[in-house]
Structures are given as structure tokens and as C-alpha cells.
Design a protein around this motif. Structure first.
Motif, PDB file in Angstrom:
ATOM      1  N   TYR B  55      21.435  97.350  -9.670  1.00  0.00           N
ATOM      2  CA  TYR B  55      22.145  98.488 -10.252  1.00  0.00           C
ATOM      3  C   TYR B  55      21.228  99.466 -10.967  1.00  0.00           C
ATOM      4  O   TYR B  55      21.523 100.642 -11.076  1.00  0.00           O
ATOM      5  CB  TYR B  55      23.250  98.005 -11.207  1.00  0.00           C
ATOM      6  CG  TYR B  55      24.558  97.898 -10.494  1.00  0.00           C
ATOM      7  CD1 TYR B  55      25.343  99.035 -10.328  1.00  0.00           C
ATOM      8  CD2 TYR B  55      24.982  96.706  -9.938  1.00  0.00           C
ATOM      9  CE1 TYR B  55      26.536  98.966  -9.628  1.00  0.00           C
ATOM     10  CE2 TYR B  55      26.166  96.627  -9.241  1.00  0.00           C
ATOM     11  CZ  TYR B  55      26.942  97.754  -9.086  1.00  0.00           C
ATOM     12  OH  TYR B  55      28.113  97.691  -8.392  1.00  0.00           O
ATOM     13  N   THR B  70      18.663  98.861  -1.600  1.00  0.00           N
ATOM     14  CA  THR B  70      19.876  98.293  -2.195  1.00  0.00           C
ATOM     15  C   THR B  70      19.733  96.777  -2.301  1.00  0.00           C
ATOM     16  O   THR B  70      18.918  96.167  -1.601  1.00  0.00           O
ATOM     17  CB  THR B  70      21.119  98.591  -1.343  1.00  0.00           C
ATOM     18  OG1 THR B  70      20.963  97.933  -0.089  1.00  0.00           O
ATOM     19  CG2 THR B  70      21.314 100.083  -1.142  1.00  0.00           C
ATOM     20  N   GLU B  71      20.574  96.190  -3.129  1.00  0.00           N
ATOM     21  CA  GLU B  71      20.607  94.735  -3.275  1.00  0.00           C
ATOM     22  C   GLU B  71      20.890  94.079  -1.927  1.00  0.00           C
ATOM     23  O   GLU B  71      20.416  92.983  -1.638  1.00  0.00           O
ATOM     24  CB  GLU B  71      21.745  94.285  -4.194  1.00  0.00           C
ATOM     25  CG  GLU B  71      21.780  94.860  -5.559  1.00  0.00           C
ATOM     26  CD  GLU B  71      22.533  96.170  -5.624  1.00  0.00           C
ATOM     27  OE1 GLU B  71      21.974  97.186  -5.163  1.00  0.00           O
ATOM     28  OE2 GLU B  71      23.647  96.199  -6.162  1.00  0.00           O
ATOM     29  N   ILE B  72      21.671  94.772  -1.123  1.00  0.00           N
ATOM     30  CA  ILE B  72      22.090  94.194   0.158  1.00  0.00           C
ATOM     31  C   ILE B  72      20.887  94.016   1.076  1.00  0.00           C
ATOM     32  O   ILE B  72      20.648  92.943   1.622  1.00  0.00           O
ATOM     33  CB  ILE B  72      23.193  95.085   0.767  1.00  0.00           C
ATOM     34  CG1 ILE B  72      24.458  94.928  -0.105  1.00  0.00           C
ATOM     35  CG2 ILE B  72      23.479  94.716   2.214  1.00  0.00           C
ATOM     36  CD1 ILE B  72      25.454  96.024   0.009  1.00  0.00           C
ATOM     37  N   LYS B  73      20.095  95.050   1.186  1.00  0.00           N
ATOM     38  CA  LYS B  73      18.898  94.958   2.015  1.00  0.00           C
ATOM     39  C   LYS B  73      17.899  93.978   1.392  1.00  0.00           C
ATOM     40  O   LYS B  73      17.262  93.185   2.096  1.00  0.00           O
ATOM     41  CB  LYS B  73      18.262  96.352   2.144  1.00  0.00           C
ATOM     42  CG  LYS B  73      17.085  96.380   3.100  1.00  0.00           C
ATOM     43  CD  LYS B  73      16.564  97.800   3.263  1.00  0.00           C
ATOM     44  CE  LYS B  73      15.415  97.833   4.244  1.00  0.00           C
ATOM     45  NZ  LYS B  73      14.860  99.177   4.398  1.00  0.00           N
ATOM     46  N   ASP B  96      29.438  91.963  -8.784  1.00  0.00           N
ATOM     47  CA  ASP B  96      30.129  91.984  -7.502  1.00  0.00           C
ATOM     48  C   ASP B  96      29.625  90.876  -6.592  1.00  0.00           C
ATOM     49  O   ASP B  96      28.518  90.387  -6.738  1.00  0.00           O
ATOM     50  CB  ASP B  96      30.003  93.343  -6.803  1.00  0.00           C
ATOM     51  CG  ASP B  96      28.612  93.912  -6.880  1.00  0.00           C
ATOM     52  OD1 ASP B  96      27.654  93.159  -6.649  1.00  0.00           O
ATOM     53  OD2 ASP B  96      28.489  95.109  -7.181  1.00  0.00           O
ATOM     54  N   LYS B  98      28.940  89.700  -2.575  1.00  0.00           N
ATOM     55  CA  LYS B  98      28.681  90.329  -1.287  1.00  0.00           C
ATOM     56  C   LYS B  98      28.497  89.263  -0.234  1.00  0.00           C
ATOM     57  O   LYS B  98      27.999  88.180  -0.518  1.00  0.00           O
ATOM     58  CB  LYS B  98      27.371  91.135  -1.331  1.00  0.00           C
ATOM     59  CG  LYS B  98      27.306  92.147  -2.437  1.00  0.00           C
ATOM     60  CD  LYS B  98      25.938  92.793  -2.498  1.00  0.00           C
ATOM     61  CE  LYS B  98      25.756  93.561  -3.790  1.00  0.00           C
ATOM     62  NZ  LYS B  98      25.414  92.694  -4.929  1.00  0.00           N
ATOM     63  N   VAL B 108      19.928  94.041   8.357  1.00  0.00           N
ATOM     64  CA  VAL B 108      21.326  93.985   7.927  1.00  0.00           C
ATOM     65  C   VAL B 108      22.191  94.620   9.014  1.00  0.00           C
ATOM     66  O   VAL B 108      21.976  95.768   9.395  1.00  0.00           O
ATOM     67  CB  VAL B 108      21.534  94.727   6.594  1.00  0.00           C
ATOM     68  CG1 VAL B 108      23.014  94.760   6.222  1.00  0.00           C
ATOM     69  CG2 VAL B 108      20.729  94.069   5.478  1.00  0.00           C
ATOM     70  N   ALA B 109      23.146  93.838   9.530  1.00  0.00           N
ATOM     71  CA  ALA B 109      24.021  94.369  10.574  1.00  0.00           C
ATOM     72  C   ALA B 109      25.360  94.774   9.978  1.00  0.00           C
ATOM     73  O   ALA B 109      25.980  95.738  10.409  1.00  0.00           O
ATOM     74  CB  ALA B 109      24.227  93.329  11.668  1.00  0.00           C
ATOM     75  N   ASP B 110      25.808  94.063   8.971  1.00  0.00           N
ATOM     76  CA  ASP B 110      27.127  94.334   8.390  1.00  0.00           C
ATOM     77  C   ASP B 110      27.174  93.700   7.003  1.00  0.00           C
ATOM     78  O   ASP B 110      26.409  92.780   6.718  1.00  0.00           O
ATOM     79  CB  ASP B 110      28.213  93.728   9.284  1.00  0.00           C
ATOM     80  CG  ASP B 110      29.573  94.377   9.070  1.00  0.00           C
ATOM     81  OD1 ASP B 110      29.672  95.280   8.212  1.00  0.00           O
ATOM     82  OD2 ASP B 110      30.534  93.966   9.736  1.00  0.00           O
ATOM     83  N   PHE B 111      28.066  94.193   6.175  1.00  0.00           N
ATOM     84  CA  PHE B 111      28.219  93.569   4.857  1.00  0.00           C
ATOM     85  C   PHE B 111      29.613  93.834   4.318  1.00  0.00           C
ATOM     86  O   PHE B 111      30.295  94.763   4.750  1.00  0.00           O
ATOM     87  CB  PHE B 111      27.166  94.100   3.878  1.00  0.00           C
ATOM     88  CG  PHE B 111      27.257  95.582   3.640  1.00  0.00           C
ATOM     89  CD1 PHE B 111      26.563  96.472   4.439  1.00  0.00           C
ATOM     90  CD2 PHE B 111      28.049  96.080   2.621  1.00  0.00           C
ATOM     91  CE1 PHE B 111      26.665  97.845   4.229  1.00  0.00           C
ATOM     92  CE2 PHE B 111      28.156  97.452   2.401  1.00  0.00           C
ATOM     93  CZ  PHE B 111      27.459  98.332   3.207  1.00  0.00           C
ATOM     94  N   MET B 113      31.693  93.844   0.441  1.00  0.00           N
ATOM     95  CA  MET B 113      31.482  93.816  -1.001  1.00  0.00           C
ATOM     96  C   MET B 113      32.853  93.783  -1.640  1.00  0.00           C
ATOM     97  O   MET B 113      33.780  94.427  -1.148  1.00  0.00           O
ATOM     98  CB  MET B 113      30.793  95.140  -1.362  1.00  0.00           C
ATOM     99  CG  MET B 113      29.730  95.032  -2.394  1.00  0.00           C
ATOM    100  SD  MET B 113      28.829  96.588  -2.383  1.00  0.00           S
ATOM    101  CE  MET B 113      28.530  96.746  -4.112  1.00  0.00           C
ATOM    102  N   ASN B 114      33.001  93.031  -2.725  1.00  0.00           N
ATOM    103  CA  ASN B 114      34.317  93.005  -3.379  1.00  0.00           C
ATOM    104  C   ASN B 114      34.595  94.362  -4.021  1.00  0.00           C
ATOM    105  O   ASN B 114      33.699  95.160  -4.261  1.00  0.00           O
ATOM    106  CB  ASN B 114      34.375  91.905  -4.435  1.00  0.00           C
ATOM    107  CG  ASN B 114      33.520  92.240  -5.637  1.00  0.00           C
ATOM    108  OD1 ASN B 114      32.399  92.694  -5.492  1.00  0.00           O
ATOM    109  ND2 ASN B 114      34.052  92.046  -6.815  1.00  0.00           N
ATOM    110  N   ASP B 115      35.845  94.608  -4.297  1.00  0.00           N
ATOM    111  CA  ASP B 115      36.230  95.891  -4.892  1.00  0.00           C
ATOM    112  C   ASP B 115      36.116  95.857  -6.404  1.00  0.00           C
ATOM    113  O   ASP B 115      36.520  94.902  -7.028  1.00  0.00           O
ATOM    114  CB  ASP B 115      37.667  96.233  -4.525  1.00  0.00           C
ATOM    115  CG  ASP B 115      37.742  96.753  -3.105  1.00  0.00           C
ATOM    116  OD1 ASP B 115      38.520  96.200  -2.340  1.00  0.00           O
ATOM    117  OD2 ASP B 115      36.992  97.691  -2.784  1.00  0.00           O
ATOM    118  N   ARG B 116      35.607  96.913  -6.917  1.00  0.00           N
ATOM    119  CA  ARG B 116      35.636  97.226  -8.344  1.00  0.00           C
ATOM    120  C   ARG B 116      35.551  96.078  -9.337  1.00  0.00           C
ATOM    121  O   ARG B 116      34.565  95.891  -9.987  1.00  0.00           O
ATOM    122  CB  ARG B 116      36.927  97.985  -8.701  1.00  0.00           C
ATOM    123  CG  ARG B 116      37.184  99.074  -7.736  1.00  0.00           C
ATOM    124  CD  ARG B 116      38.198 100.013  -8.255  1.00  0.00           C
ATOM    125  NE  ARG B 116      38.076 101.213  -7.432  1.00  0.00           N
ATOM    126  CZ  ARG B 116      38.530 102.375  -7.741  1.00  0.00           C
ATOM    127  NH1 ARG B 116      39.167 102.526  -8.866  1.00  0.00           N
ATOM    128  NH2 ARG B 116      38.351 103.388  -6.954  1.00  0.00           N
TER     129      ARG B 116
END
Lengths: 423, 248
Positions: B55, B70-73, B96, B98, B108-111, B113-116
Motif C-alpha cells: 500500500y 503491485t503486491e499481486i505481481k 485484503d 487475494k 500473473v494471469a488472473d487475480f 481481491m476481496n472488496d473493501r
């Protein structure tokens, strides 16, 4: 400004609340728009329109009314602008794109409802939208359950006329819609006291077709790489299409389009040629809902097209101008509107075909599917959009959000991660 | 030396890489001044390049980072380095959760993430453990000792807390409530996993990887092993450090 305050007061706006609303816009507008580098010069016109969005345009509408003209407020592409103009009325989009909480609206609407509906009700009951207060008639439509029922509530506070829009495209639906368009014509005649004949219709069709053609021309320039205009600016142009005087607007958009065409020739862009090209698809974004486009372009992508009501759906199809009789013109108008591929239709395969075509035409690297929370037609239809795009190896990201800023951090992580996957 | 820094809502993680591999790492609480805290951390290293994630990545870019991801990558790259067959990653972060799906080459092909809200996140676990009278480290092991799971209906952190308090008032065993809470989290993760699809090895990443109850329930639910690095919280910072090292 003092003139405007008097005008707003006369319209019955809540001046204090309206001041607060107007105070927010310049900051947001500056952050999202005027801070952009390499903006087309023609955008100066849009900056002017935006700075006068509750001023000059409202004055024009009121001048029209004082001269005996009428103003129709609308929320949807289904309301035939051509007919309103043929009757000598002005047609304006009503405020509905801001998180503007109004306790009065909360009292009459459920909590879990689409933000656009909550927003327009808040604008009306909070008395902060001069377009609402300048409208002699609000034209609703039955495109979704939320709006359809909300118009009943709205009808308790203002003059609402609702068009029955079909949800299928079979013969019976075409017949129903043609009748609705005829009824609307009669209603506009009754409201304005003007007769809408073939000549008047030709004029209305001509003005609106020219407006759509200008938007199409401006959008065609966005096919170029590097893109000559940011998605934010293009969105703004398309948003203003619903407010401004159509002839002045068309003229200005043609000038912008010419400037963009020149940029394309010179190979000048607003983003590097390797920036990911994004198609925004889904729910309409009414002014000042710029949150997601701002996040997407701040993350380094360039939005090259909008598959939405404030976007391609608005200007893609023209009314056949070759029809001669009044009856044939009404039918041509009805036919044009039946081509709309809103998610309120079932089945709605055209929308998917159109999305795929836009991906191809605009050389799109990824699609961001945007839906407003609790918008059933678009959130449910996402499933088939995603499937079709994935089958065609087109990356797609789903975003479901509202007008608040509370998820901005989350959204930027999602968008950036999506861009990382398509780079 | 290449440094990756993962500035999260709860903790800041740093990994320093040399030619051989991980030379050093740090994990500190984010505290009330993440800005100074991260700067202090990176300044201790004579880094050739710094990549930030989490973040706080955007302020890091303005101040000291050469790049951001990003955290995802970051979790994708970090876990792929640790587990060469990794294709699916579950990362339950502070704010959150993921689920990340990698393609055969590790991209990364897809991800998902939870909402809010904090439902099912590390923060949720933290608050629930406190409400039940466990330390965060005890929470998983104690929940595994439950005789049966007591379902908690709400996943909203605030509502779940009052529900837990009323269950405690009814003399319900805290371990049983704990197991029920863990199960709710796994149900959420499972539905996210189904949306992205499960491929090859599954890795549980992030600090929540230290929670044995989460791992066991996830393995039971999926009927397959779930891999965890000995320092699961470092995967994001490692991914950032690898990005710093491998950037041309």
C-alpha cells in the motif's frame, strides 16, 4: 456570479448546499483534468463549459423558458432527443454522477440501490441540481427495475413522464416501442404547444445526427497510436454532449476532432506509444464520476474507447435521414433506438459483438468492465462478457464500485495489477 | 545489493538480495509513520536498486524507490522463485485477501481481491483472536484443538465481534468459535479460488501463512497440499527485490 445566485434562488435551489457542491467540483476538475500534460487546445472549450455548468447553460435554458420554450430532463439514451428538438424543446441530462448524500433521499429509497438512482434522487430532494429545477418535464424510462420504481417516487416531487422501453427485440417489442415514440411525440407537442411535423423532425434528426457524427469523428482519432487525447478528456466531451447546446457542441467537437486528426498525422500523443490501451466497458459515467478513468490513466494506461451509454452507445447509430414522411421519420427514429445494446435487453448478444469489435478497431490491450454497485443488468451480464473476452484471449478486469472515494486505494491496486498482466 | 520493500498496512518487510540469494531481511511494524520507517529501513543498505510494493508503494516511489510493482505481481514473482511449480497463490494480507493465478511461465494471469472491508483479512484474524482472549500466534493452534466448530454468521469484522462476544457469554468454548471463524475465512478464499481456477502447486503467502489452522483447513477443503515458505510474510518483498535485480 451574483446574477447566477439570483437565478439559482429563483429556481428554488438550496443555495448553501449548492455552494458546497460547487466548491468540490473545481478541485476535482483540476486534479483530474487541467493538470494533464499535452491536452488538446480545443479542450479549453470544455473547461469553459464545465466552469459554467451550473451558470451559463442554466441561464440559456431559463432564457429559452422565458421565451416560451420547454426543457426536458432525461437520464437515458432511450429518450429520443430528435423529437424533443423537433418540438423546440431543449433536452438535458440530469445530475446523477456524484456522491451527494441527502437525508431526504435516504428516507424514500432503499439503502442497497444503484448509486446513480440514489444520486439523482438526492440532487432533486436536496435541491442542488439546477438542471432538475429548470426542467419542465423529466422523461423516465423502464430500462431497469430500480429506475422504473424510483420514477414513481420522483413523480411525487416533479413532473415525470415515463416511456415504456422494451426488454426484448422481437416484433412485438418493436411495435411497442414505435407506439411509445409516437406517444412521446404527442406528449412533447402537448407540452410545448408546437406541432411536430416532417419538417420539424428533419431538423431535429439533422441536429442530433450531426452531434453523433462529430463524436464519432473525434473517437475515430483515438484509434491512432499514440492516442491523441486522453480517455478522461474524451469522456468529458461525451458527458458534456448531454448538457450543452447541441449545435455549439457539435461545432466545438468538430474543431477538437480536426486538432486530433492533425496530431495523428504528426504522430503526437498524450501517452507513450507503448502505454496499454484500455477499453472501458459497462455502466455510464455521469458528471462528475471520473474516479476510475483517473485511476486507470494515473496508472500509466490510456483509455481509447468507452463502450457505454456515455460513449459509443450514444453516437454509434444514426437515424436514417432519408425517410420523407412524418410517419417514416418517426419509424426511423424508433428503429435507431432499438439498435441500442443496453444490458437491460435479453438476449443481448449485440453488446458482446460490439465490445469485441471495439477491441479490434481501437487496438485494445485490455478491457475494464465497470459496473455500478447494485446495477443488476450490467453486473449479471458481466459473466457473458467475461466469457466471450476470455475465449478470445482478451484480458478483462471487473470493477464494481460506487461514487465514493473509499475504495480508491483498492481500485488502484487492482488496476495496476491488471496492467502488469497485460504489459 | 538489490532491495525489495513491501510496505503493508500492518508491517513493513524488506528483503536484500546479493548475487547468491537473500542476504538479509527485516520485518517491522508499520507503526504510525510508515514513511520514516521505510526510509530508515532502506537507508541501512547500500542498494543498487530499490523496488517497492504494498500500500505504501506510491509514496516510496516519490521518495526513494526506483520502481514499484503491485503486491499481486510481487507475490507472484516471490513465490514462483521459492516454489518453482507454484501456479496459485493465496495471500491473506492485513487489509485484503487475494488469490493469484499464474500462467505456466509464472506471469500473473488472473487475480481476485476481496472488496473493501476487513472481512476475512489478517486484521479480521487479529481482532477475533483478541476478542477470544488468544494472542495472534496462539489463535491457529488453539483453534485446531476445537472439538467442533461453532459457526459465526457474520463476516463483517464489527458484527462478527459482537457475535463472538455473545457466544462467549453463552459459555461457548473459545477454541470452537475460533475454528468456526477460520472456516468462514476458508469458505471465502475457496470461492475466490474457484473464480480464478486452481492450477499446480498452491502456496499460502503472507504472514497468515504462519497460522496452522488456515493451512490445515485449506488443505482439507481442496484435498491437496498447500505450500508455505518458512518466512511467508517475506514473499512480497522478495518479489520486489527480484524485480529490482532483474530489471535491465
Amino acid at each position: 456570479m451574483s446574477d447566477y445566485r439570483k437565478m439559482w434562488q429563483k429556481l428554488g435551489l438550496d443555495l448553501e448546499a449548492h455552494d458546497q457542491l460547487l466548491a468540490v467540483i473545481p478541485q476535482a476538475y483540476g486534479d483530474v483534468y487541467t493538470s494533464q500534460a499535452k491536452r488538446p487546445e480545443g479542450m479549453g472549450y470544455l473547461d469553459f463549459v464545465m466552469s459554467e455548468i451550473h451558470g451559463l447553460r442554466i441561464k440559456e435554458l431559463n432564457d429559452l423558458r422565458e421565451a416560451g420554450g420547454k426543457v426536458l430532463g432525461t437520464f437515458c439514451l432511450y429518450v429520443p432527443e430528435e423529437i424533443a428538438l423537433a418540438g423546440g424543446a431543449a433536452c438535458v441530462g440530469i445530475c446523477g454522477g456524484a456522491d451527494w448524500p441527502s437525508p431526504e433521499a435516504d428516507a424514500v429509497l432503499p439503502r442497497n440501490l444503484c448509486p446513480l438512482i440514489k444520486s439523482f434522487m438526492s440532487f432533486k430532494l436536496g435541491k442542488v441540481c439546477p438542471y432538475f429545477e429548470s426542467s419542465d418535464m423529466i422523461v423516465g424510462e423502464t430500462t431497469c427495475d430500480g429506475k422504473k420504481k424510483a420514477y414513481e417516487v420522483l413523480g411525487e416531487y416533479t413532473n415525470v413522464y415515463t416511456m415504456h422501453t422494451p426488454q426484448m427485440k422481437d416484433e412485438a417489442s418493436h411495435e411497442l416501442w414505435l407506439k411509445e415514440v409516437e406517444k412521446f411525440k404527442n406528449k412533447v407537442e402537448e407540452l410545448t404547444g408546437n406541432t411536430i411535423d416532417a419538417e420539424a423532425l428533419a431538423k431535429g434528426i439533422g441536429i442530433v445526427n450531426a452531434k453523433r457524427a462529430a463524436l464519432k469523428r473525434m473517437n475515430d482519432a483515438r484509434k491512432a497510436n499514440p492516442a491523441p487525447i486522453s480517455g478522461r478528456d474524451a469522456l468529458l466531451i461525451q458527458q458534456v454532449a448531454f448538457y450543452d447546446d447541441p449545435i455549439r457542441f457539435t461545432d466545438s467537437v468538430n474543431k477538437i476532432a480536426a486538432e486530433l486528426e492533425q496530431r495523428v498525422v504528426e504522430g503526437k500523443g498524450v501517452a507513450p506509444a507503448n502505454a496499454p490501451r484500455i477499453l472501458m466497458s459497462g455502466c455510464p459515467m455521469a458528471v462528475p464520476n471520473w474516479k476510475l478513468p483517473f485511476i486507470v490513466e494515473s496508472a500509466g494506461a490510456i483509455i481509447v474507447a468507452e463502450e457505454s451509454c456515455i460513449g459509443h452507445r450514444y453516437f454509434r447509430d444514426m437515424v436514417d435521414a432519408t425517410a420523407t414522411t412524418e410517419e417514416a421519420k418517426i419509424k426511423a427514429i424508433a428503429d435507431r433506438y432499438m439498435k441500442l445494446d443496453c444490458a437491460c435487453f435479453t438476449p443481448n448478444k449485440e453488446r458482446i459483438d460490439n465490445i469485441k469489435k471495439l477491441v479490434e478497431d481501437y487496438n485494445v490491450d485490455g478491457v475494464i468492465h465497470y459496473s455500478l454497485q447494485f446495477c443488476d443488468p450490467f453486473t449479471v451480464e458481466y459473466n457473458s462478457v467475461e466469457k466471450a473476452l476470455k475465449d478470445a484471449n482478451i484480458p478483462v478486469l471487473k470493477i464494481e464500485t460506487d461514487y465514493s472515494m473509499e475504495d480508491a486505494g483498492q481500485l488502484s491496486t487492482r488496476v495496476e495489477a491488471f496492467l502488469e498482466t497485460i504489459k | 545489493m538489490f532491495v525489495g520493500i513491501d510496505i503493508g498496512s500492518r508491517s513493513i518487510k524488506l528483503v536484500a538480495l546479493n548475487g547468491q540469494g537473500i542476504e538479509d531481511y527485516k520485518v517491522v511494524d508499520t507503526g504510525f509513520n510508515p514513511h520514516d520507517r521505510s526510509l530508515e529501513l532502506v537507508q541501512a543498505y547500500n542498494a543498487e536498486k530499490i523496488v517497492a510494493t504494498g500500500y505504501g508503494r506510491h509514496f516510496a516511489r516519490e521518495d526513494f524507490a526506483d520502481g514499484v510493482i503491485t503486491e499481486i505481481k510481487a507475490h507472484g514473482i516471490g513465490n514462483r522463485y521459492l516454489f518453482t511449480q507454484c501456479r496459485t497463490i493465496v495471500d491473506i494480507g492485513g487489509q485484503d485477501s487475494k488469490v493469484i493465478s499464474l500462467d505456466a511461465t509464472g506471469r500473473v494471469a488472473d487475480f481476485q481481491m476481496n472488496d473493501r472491508c476487513a472481512a476475512g483479512t489478517g486484521k479480521f484474524l487479529e481482532i477475533m483472536s483478541k476478542t477470544l482472549g488468544f494472542t495472534l500466534d496462539e489463535f491457529g493452534p488453539e483453534s485446531l484443538l476445537a472439538e467442533n466448530a461453532v459457526r459465526v454468521n457474520s463476516m463483517c469484522t464489527v458484527f462478527a465481534e459482537s457475535e463472538v462476544i455473545s457466544l462467549l457469554a453463552k459459555k461457548e468454548n473459545p477454541r470452537n468459535i475460533g475454528l468456526g471463524l477460520h472456516q468462514s475465512i476458508i469458505d471465502r478464499i475457496n470461492s475466490m479460488l474457484h473464480r480464478v481456477g486452481i492450477n499446480d502447486d498452491i502456496v499460502l503467502s503472507g504472514g497468515v501463512g504462519r497460522n496452522p489452522c488456515i493451512r490445515q483447513l485449506l488443505e482439507q477443503k481442496l484435498g491437496r497440499p498447500v505450500y508455505i515458505y518458512e518466512h511467508p510474510e517475506l514473499a512480497g518483498a522478495l518479489g520486489a527485490a527480484l524485480t529490482a535485480r532483474d530489471a535491465e
